[in-house]
Enzyme design. Structure first.
Site, short mmCIF file in Angstrom:
data_model
loop_
_atom_site.label_atom_id
_atom_site.label_comp_id
_atom_site.label_asym_id
_atom_site.label_seq_id
_atom_site.Cartn_x
_atom_site.Cartn_y
_atom_site.Cartn_z
N ASP A 98 0.87 -0.97 0.10
CA ASP A 98 0.07 0.06 -0.01
C ASP A 98 0.79 1.15 0.06
O ASP A 98 0.47 2.28 -0.72
CB ASP A 98 -1.06 -0.11 1.13
CG ASP A 98 -2.35 -0.86 0.95
OD1 ASP A 98 -2.88 -0.37 -0.22
OD2 ASP A 98 -2.53 -1.88 1.35
N TYR A 135 -3.23 -0.37 8.86
CA TYR A 135 -2.04 -1.52 9.26
C TYR A 135 -1.62 -0.97 10.55
O TYR A 135 -1.22 -1.63 11.53
CB TYR A 135 -1.18 -1.77 8.18
CG TYR A 135 -1.68 -2.22 6.86
CD1 TYR A 135 -2.79 -3.24 6.82
CD2 TYR A 135 -1.43 -1.69 5.67
CE1 TYR A 135 -3.20 -3.55 5.77
CE2 TYR A 135 -1.66 -2.09 4.35
CZ TYR A 135 -2.67 -3.01 4.41
OH TYR A 135 -3.14 -3.53 3.23
N GLU A 195 -2.35 -5.10 -7.74
CA GLU A 195 -3.75 -4.80 -7.27
C GLU A 195 -4.52 -6.43 -7.40
O GLU A 195 -5.35 -6.77 -6.40
CB GLU A 195 -4.49 -3.87 -8.08
CG GLU A 195 -3.95 -2.53 -8.05
CD GLU A 195 -4.35 -1.83 -6.68
OE1 GLU A 195 -5.38 -2.52 -6.05
OE2 GLU A 195 -3.90 -0.87 -6.39
FE LIG Z 1 -4.65 -1.06 -0.78
FE LIG Z 2 -5.25 -1.17 -4.49
#
Ligand SMILES: [Fe+2]
Ligand SMILES: [Fe+2]
Length: 355
Positions: A98, A135, A195
């Protein structure tokens, strides 16, 4: 080799901040190489699917801190050493994914000349940043203070993870260092792989724990992230077939990228989970990753890469109910207490296999 009129070695044009001589009319609008003013002219759009997707992404809005993960604080110490090791390692890897998305999407977005597509990418950047915050919320709540930095910096000490991160970042960095049209297409494809392929063995791990009545709050958070990621997958499944019409590219190169992505993904998952965790084996990881790769290829109009029949189905269909991305699961519930959360599921994504 698919040939287009675009020159692969020429620089990829970046849209100016403001281009008064631009033309945003629907007839002139293209995703790349258009002549946009760079204003968000959203009254008339050419790519109607992007308007619906943006709406869906907005409806997916959620705040990590509103999900209760207090049970996980206790559960963490009921995990085996191997399970705790995998929990920490996967969180570390997902933090990398991310982070790199938050950093890279703006580079891809800066060349987009259709404002409705830019809008989706802007929302994607926001979501990727928020995933990092989720997270942090898990790490700070569940993991003891003295271990937290080790989770963030696991890539410094784990060779397999470091190589994995370096490979993923390299494909993006190549475009930043040499912003050619060819490298843009590669970065776009790398984005689709991230992704569409790289998150899912991690998600499966958390759904597996949840199916064994462990770490329900973490699984709830991953369901929300999973739902966001599927909207990102959908975005690139729309963009890449368009890109394949515009950019010179080689289908063999796409297959090579997929094959390498599968190899790295299996290597990492086997390293961090291996055969240690009930329900996940090296064989099921291979089957699942190749199945996902086939399905991601099909979605962009290419034949499956792995032809054996076992790669035509997921070994984890029994965990799908935990993913909560099925159409019927419009309302989320905590696994064990059936506590309905306040988040309403979007009906835009009907299931993870359909993306
Ligand atoms: Fe993400
Ligand atoms: Fe994403």
């Amino acid at each position: 080799m698919v040939v287009s009129t675009v020159n692969p070695t020429a620089p990829m044009p970046v849209t100016p901040i403001f281009n008064p001589t631009g033309n945003d009319s629907v007839e002139n609008r293209t995703i790349w190489f258009g002549n946009t003013t760079n204003l968000m002219q959203l009254n008339d759009v050419r790519y109607n699917w992007a308007v619906g997707l943006y709406q869906q992404m907005r409806e997916n809005f959620w705040i990590p801190q509103r999900l209760d993960i207090t049970q996980d604080v206790t559960d963490y110490w009921n995990l085996t050493n191997e399970e705790r090791y995998a929990f920490d390692g996967i969180l570390s890897y997902l933090t990398f994914l991310d982070s790199v998305q938050t950093c890279n999407i703006p580079h891809l977005k800066s060349s987009v000349t259709a404002p409705e597509i830019s809008l989706c990418m802007a929302e994607q950047i926001s979501q990727e940043g928020m995933h990092n915050q989720s997270y942090q919320y898990m790490i700070e709540t569940i993991i003891p203070t003295e271990k937290r930095d080790k989770v963030y910096e696991f890539w410094r000490t784990d060779r397999v993870l470091k190589e994995r991160c370096e490979y993923i970042a390299m494909l993006y960095q190549k475009y930043v260092d040499h912003p050619t049209q060819e490298n843009y297409f590669i970065a776009l494809m790398a984005d689709y792989l991230l992704e569409g392929l790289y998150f899912y063995n991690g998600f499966i791990y958390f759904y597996n724990l949840a199916s064994r009545m462990l770490m329900p709050g973490s699984a709830d958070i991953f369901k929300m992230i999973n739902r966001d990621e599927l909207s990102h997958v959908r975005l690139y499944q729309k963009l890449i077939p368009e890109a394949m019409q515009v950019f010179t590219h080689s289908t063999d190169q796409i297959y090579e990228m997929f094959d390498k992505a599968v190899e790295f993904e299996c290597r990492w998952t086997n390293h961090i989970v291996g055969n240690n965790i009930l329900g996940i084996t090296e064989s099921s990881t291979e089957q699942y990753t190749k199945y996902l790769a086939n399905s991601r290829l099909r979605a962009i109009g290419l034949d499956p890469l792995y032809t054996d029949a076992r790669y035509g189905k997921s070994p984890y269909t029994h965990l799908e109910r935990f993913s909560d991305t099925k159409k019927e699961a419009h309302t989320k519930a905590n696994f064990f207490e059936a506590t309905v959360t306040s988040y309403v599921m979007s009906s835009g994504v009907s299931g993870w296999d359909e993306i």
